[in-house]
Each structure stands twice: as C-alpha cells, then as structure tokens.
Design a protein around this motif. Structure first.
Motif, mmCIF file in Angstrom:
data_model
loop_
_atom_site.group_PDB
_atom_site.id
_atom_site.type_symbol
_atom_site.label_atom_id
_atom_site.label_comp_id
_atom_site.label_asym_id
_atom_site.label_seq_id
_atom_site.Cartn_x
_atom_site.Cartn_y
_atom_site.Cartn_z
ATOM 1 N N ALA A 81 1.039 -0.988 -0.140
ATOM 2 C CA ALA A 81 0.146 -0.215 0.015
ATOM 3 C C ALA A 81 0.349 1.546 -0.163
ATOM 4 C CB ALA A 81 -0.981 -0.177 1.116
ATOM 5 N N LEU A 82 1.903 1.564 0.609
ATOM 6 C CA LEU A 82 2.418 2.661 1.065
ATOM 7 C C LEU A 82 3.696 2.643 0.095
ATOM 8 C CD1 LEU A 82 4.539 2.048 4.406
ATOM 9 C CD2 LEU A 82 2.903 4.153 3.705
ATOM 10 N N GLY A 83 4.069 1.804 -0.847
ATOM 11 C CA GLY A 83 5.250 1.834 -2.747
ATOM 12 C C GLY A 83 3.392 2.298 -3.364
ATOM 13 N N VAL A 84 2.485 2.009 -3.458
ATOM 14 C CA VAL A 84 1.566 2.226 -4.085
ATOM 15 C C VAL A 84 1.559 3.678 -4.284
ATOM 16 C CG1 VAL A 84 -0.639 2.318 -5.450
ATOM 17 C CG2 VAL A 84 0.571 -0.164 -5.021
ATOM 18 N N LEU A 85 1.371 4.288 -3.132
ATOM 19 C CA LEU A 85 1.323 5.883 -2.670
ATOM 20 C C LEU A 85 2.350 6.622 -3.516
ATOM 21 C CD1 LEU A 85 -0.468 7.976 -1.071
ATOM 22 C CD2 LEU A 85 0.960 7.551 0.654
ATOM 23 N N ALA A 86 3.512 5.963 -2.795
ATOM 24 C CA ALA A 86 4.383 6.454 -3.181
ATOM 25 C C ALA A 86 4.583 6.469 -4.866
ATOM 26 C CB ALA A 86 6.142 5.925 -3.033
ATOM 27 N N LEU A 87 4.526 5.976 -5.491
ATOM 28 C CA LEU A 87 4.362 6.087 -7.145
ATOM 29 C C LEU A 87 3.254 6.725 -7.637
ATOM 30 C CD1 LEU A 87 5.045 2.264 -7.925
ATOM 31 C CD2 LEU A 87 6.507 4.070 -7.542
ATOM 32 N N LEU A 88 2.457 6.602 -7.156
ATOM 33 C CA LEU A 88 1.050 7.866 -7.697
ATOM 34 C C LEU A 88 1.146 9.145 -7.039
ATOM 35 C CD1 LEU A 88 -1.967 6.336 -5.986
ATOM 36 C CD2 LEU A 88 -0.897 6.074 -8.211
ATOM 37 N N ARG A 89 2.450 9.650 -5.963
ATOM 38 C CA ARG A 89 2.647 10.798 -5.419
ATOM 39 C C ARG A 89 3.933 11.226 -6.565
ATOM 40 N NH1 ARG A 89 1.165 13.293 -1.054
ATOM 41 N NH2 ARG A 89 1.286 14.539 -2.451
ATOM 42 N N HIS A 90 4.365 10.510 -7.056
ATOM 43 C CA HIS A 90 6.028 10.796 -8.112
ATOM 44 C C HIS A 90 5.412 10.259 -9.500
ATOM 45 C CE1 HIS A 90 7.076 10.166 -4.002
ATOM 46 N NE2 HIS A 90 8.390 11.732 -4.377
ATOM 47 N N PRO A 91 5.269 10.322 -10.132
ATOM 48 C CA PRO A 91 4.308 10.637 -11.026
ATOM 49 C C PRO A 91 5.497 9.829 -12.163
ATOM 50 C CG PRO A 91 3.364 12.314 -10.872
ATOM 51 C CD PRO A 91 4.051 12.349 -10.070
ATOM 52 N N GLU A 92 6.218 11.178 -11.959
ATOM 53 C CA GLU A 92 7.598 11.039 -13.074
ATOM 54 C C GLU A 92 8.111 9.598 -12.930
ATOM 55 O OE1 GLU A 92 6.525 13.428 -10.926
ATOM 56 O OE2 GLU A 92 6.836 15.269 -12.346
ATOM 57 N N GLN A 93 8.181 9.324 -11.965
ATOM 58 C CA GLN A 93 9.439 8.586 -12.277
ATOM 59 C C GLN A 93 8.476 7.103 -12.292
ATOM 60 O OE1 GLN A 93 12.248 8.042 -8.023
ATOM 61 N NE2 GLN A 93 11.501 9.907 -7.907
ATOM 62 N N THR A 94 6.986 7.306 -11.901
ATOM 63 C CA THR A 94 6.055 5.767 -12.271
ATOM 64 C C THR A 94 5.826 5.339 -13.976
ATOM 65 O OG1 THR A 94 4.623 6.355 -10.350
ATOM 66 C CG2 THR A 94 4.040 5.448 -11.917
ATOM 67 N N ALA A 95 6.217 6.784 -14.574
ATOM 68 C CA ALA A 95 5.811 6.650 -15.930
ATOM 69 C C ALA A 95 7.251 5.901 -16.278
ATOM 70 C CB ALA A 95 6.118 7.901 -16.442
ATOM 71 N N GLU A 96 8.146 6.667 -15.950
ATOM 72 C CA GLU A 96 9.912 5.639 -16.357
ATOM 73 C C GLU A 96 9.912 4.559 -15.714
ATOM 74 O OE1 GLU A 96 13.617 7.273 -15.501
ATOM 75 O OE2 GLU A 96 12.746 8.423 -14.268
#
Length: 411
Positions: free
Chosen positions: A258-273
């Motif tokens: 859950a925390l990891g998904v939250l972090a990815l949602l809050r960092h969209p540029e890194q999620t896109a990478e």
C-alpha cells in the motif's frame, strides 16, 4: 574518551519519548536527523513504561549493533526495551519466537526454515503469486472504482501467499488478520494484547496438531517432519514459529504494498519511467523499502556485556533500539535521503530487512510479492490514481509496523 549512561549528553534533562512519530509518510521522524548529527547514540524514555533505552541512529552503528554477539534479542532478559506493557507474570509465560531467540536455539530453528525461502524456492512460487495478483486485480477492475486498495489487493495477496505456504486455511484470514493487527498496536492494554496472542495461538495449536496427525505439502508439515529427526522444537515452539511466519508474512508486505503504491502515485514522473522500463523496478523496490523502513523499532536488543558504539559505552543490561528508519536516512550513506529516487545506486544498502543473524528470513519472498504487485498495476491499471486528497489518508502511527489504514483509489 567514551561516554556512559551517566555522562551521555542528555544527562540531567528529560529524556525524549520513544516511539517518535513521522510527520510525513515518506520521511523519518524529524527528531532522527538531529540525533544522527549531534548524539547518534543517545537515550530516550520508552513511552509504554518510562524506562530508558539507547537509540542508535547512524547506519554504521545500527549494523554494528545488529551484528554484535554481545547483544541479545531475548525479550525475557532484564533491560530489554519492551514497546508493549507486559506484566512480569505474563512475561514469565511467554514462549520466545525465533525473532527473540539467541544462538544456538535461534540458529537451529532458522536452519530448518531457510530452505523454504531461498531465491530458487521463491522463483518457483512466482507463477502462483502472479496468478493470485491477477485474480485480485481482475476483481478490482470488475468492481470498478473507487476501491480501497488495502482490502482489495494489498492485504489479501500476501495473506493468501503465506496461507498457502504455511498450510493455513485462507477462509480463516479475517480472524487471524484481526488478531495480527491487534498484536501490532502500541496502544493496546496488556489484557487486549494478551487476548490477541492467546486467540491466535489457540487457533494455530489446533492447526499444528492436525498437521502432526495429517501432514500436507506445506511449510508447517515439512518443519514437523524435519523436527522429528532434529528435535529442535517442541509442539509449543512450532505454534510460536507458525505465529511469527503468519503475522510477519502478511503484515509487513501488506503495508509495503500500500505504501509503495502511494509513493508511486505521488511521484508520477518516476512511475512513468517504471512503466516504460520495467527493468528499473527491482531497484525501485529497494528504494521504496529504504524510504519507508516500516519496521523501524523491530530491532530491539539488550546488551549482555558492556559494548562501545559510536564512542558511547552501553552497559550490560541496558536496552537498545537500533533504528533502521534512522539508518536508512543517514546522509553519509544515502545522499538527499528524504527524496525518493528509483535510480539510487546505493538503495540496496538499506536495513529495512534488518541485518545480521536476525535479518528477515522472508526477504526474497517479500521482494517477489512487491515486484509482482507493482509491475501488474503499472501494466494493467495505467490510470490508477488516489480517490481522496492525500491529507485524508490515515497512517499507522500507533502500530509496530508502519502503514496506511485505507488507500482509496480509482482509475
């Protein structure tokens, strides 16, 4: 010149209270940075009972403590820094988990369990883990958003994985998840904590008894078979081992999902990478483990001899909390530690799984579960987003293992 308990910098002034709370889910408690800089080995008063304990906050010192045979994990030893109020009469009846054993008892049990968690064994589990994740993502997508990602995915996936590994009927998951959550709560009374442990142990006692008579293809049955030859554990020890595996096997991973998904949602540029290059995901997982270090105080110890750490003498019988969240934000090891960086070269140097003989035995399994869940969401739910404002989320500041209570998402 070394310092002792009588000459530490805080002498004569009120000790800070522990645990200390995070003000942001992506960072350590704010007090840690100052402690690392000025008094990296310093004393605090345990909130639960006011007793003093040493807080160790630098990466090198945390590794030193966790690798030192002159410290003990045995929670029955005088001076051990308990984070729950456990009356003496209750403590006397406690059966030690492997987590709280010292060698040689710890070594004997761990040796019997290691084959269940090797990299090869976990690779063999990967297809089934992927199937479990896909089934839950299918159900989530069919239901439509918004959904609570904790109840829809983060909790059931590791619960089902550890149930199948141990041979625990998954239909009982609501019961053991309730008991497990209670056991992780700092604020429970001794009676409430004891009731949760007793209820789970009674359940597992019946389960172990059945497997003694009718073994299956599962970890508990294989442990029992090995134990008939090696005799390192009695029936009650097996029950306690099963409790550690069951609680540790789902509680920590569920919170990290859950925390990891939250972090990815809050960092969209890194999620896109990550979506563009899935090969980045393993290192990203190490960085997420570092940033959150969810079991910050799970490395409680007590000195059995005088030891020197960072120029400070810790006396025999004094409690120690080797704080892995503080260590994992040590600027000397992780530059700009408060920033999530999926390309961080030194990310794997984190201590989120502990260090030394008690390093998390299920680390390989946890990594595969995290990689499978994150990778599947990145691939199958590219429009995933929070369904509430970030400041509406409730975090587990009252728990031994950090996490988020609910994570409402949509897509």
């Amino acid at each position: 010149m070394t310092q002792s308990a009588d000459t530490a910098p805080q002498a004569g002034s009120p000790l800070p209270q522990f645990p200390m709370r995070r003000t942001c889910p992506f960072s350590e408690p704010p007090e840690y940075a100052g402690m690392r800089a000025d008094h990296p080995v310093s004393r605090a008063a345990l909130k639960v009972n006011g007793k003093p304990a040493w807080l160790v906050t630098r990466h090198e010192h945390v590794r030193q403590v966790l690798g030192d045979s002159r410290v003990s994990s045995d929670l029955k030893r005088p001076g051990y820094p308990h984070q729950f109020h456990i009356p003496e009469e209750m403590l006397a009846q406690v059966r030690l988990m492997m987590l709280n054993m010292d060698p040689p008892e710890h070594s004997a049990q761990r040796r019997m369990l290691i084959p269940e968690f090797t990299a090869r064994r976990v690779r063999e589990m990967r297809p089934r883990i992927q199937q479990i994740v896909d089934e839950h993502v299918d159900a989530m997508l069919a239901a439509g958003g918004p959904v609570d990602l904790v109840t829809a995915l983060a909790l059931p996936v590791p619960s089902l994985v550890i149930c199948e590994l141990l041979g625990v009927p998954y239909e009982d998951h609501a019961r053991f998840e309730e008991w497990s959550a209670a056991m992780m709560n700092h604020d429970l009374s001794p009676a409430e904590y004891g009731a949760a442990v007793q209820a789970l142990d009674m359940y597992l006692d019946e389960l172990v008894t059945r497997k003694e008579n009718e073994p299956g293809d599962d970890l508990i049955s294989r442990f029992l078979e090995k134990n008939r030859a090696e005799r390192v554990a009695d029936h009650a020890d097996v029950v306690t081992m099963a409790r550690l595996m069951l609680v540790g096997g789902h509680e920590t991973t569920a919170n990290m999902i859950a925390l990891g998904v939250l972090a990815l949602l809050r960092h969209p540029e890194q999620t896109a990478e990550l979506r563009a290059d899935p090969a980045l995901l393993p290192n990203a997982i190490e960085e997420l483990l570092r940033v959150f270090s969810i079991s910050d105080s799970g490395t409680a110890r007590v000195a059995v001899e005088d030891i020197e750490v960072g120029g400070v003498t810790i006396r025999a019988g004094e409690g120690i909390l080797a704080l892995n969240n503080a260590a994992d934000h040590d600027e000397s090891v992780f530059p700009d530690p408060g920033t999530l960086d999926i390309h961080r070269k030194e990310a794997r140097s984190h201590l989120a799984f502990g260090y030394g003989i008690h390093q998390c035995i299920g680390a390989n399994l946890a990594r595969v579960e995290l990689e499978t869940v994150y990778g599947t969401l990145l691939r199958r739910v590219p429009g995933l987003r929070l369904a509430v404002a970030p400041d509406e989320l409730r975090f587990k500041d009252d728990a031994m293992v950090y996490g988020v209570y609910e994570l409402p998402v949509t897509w």
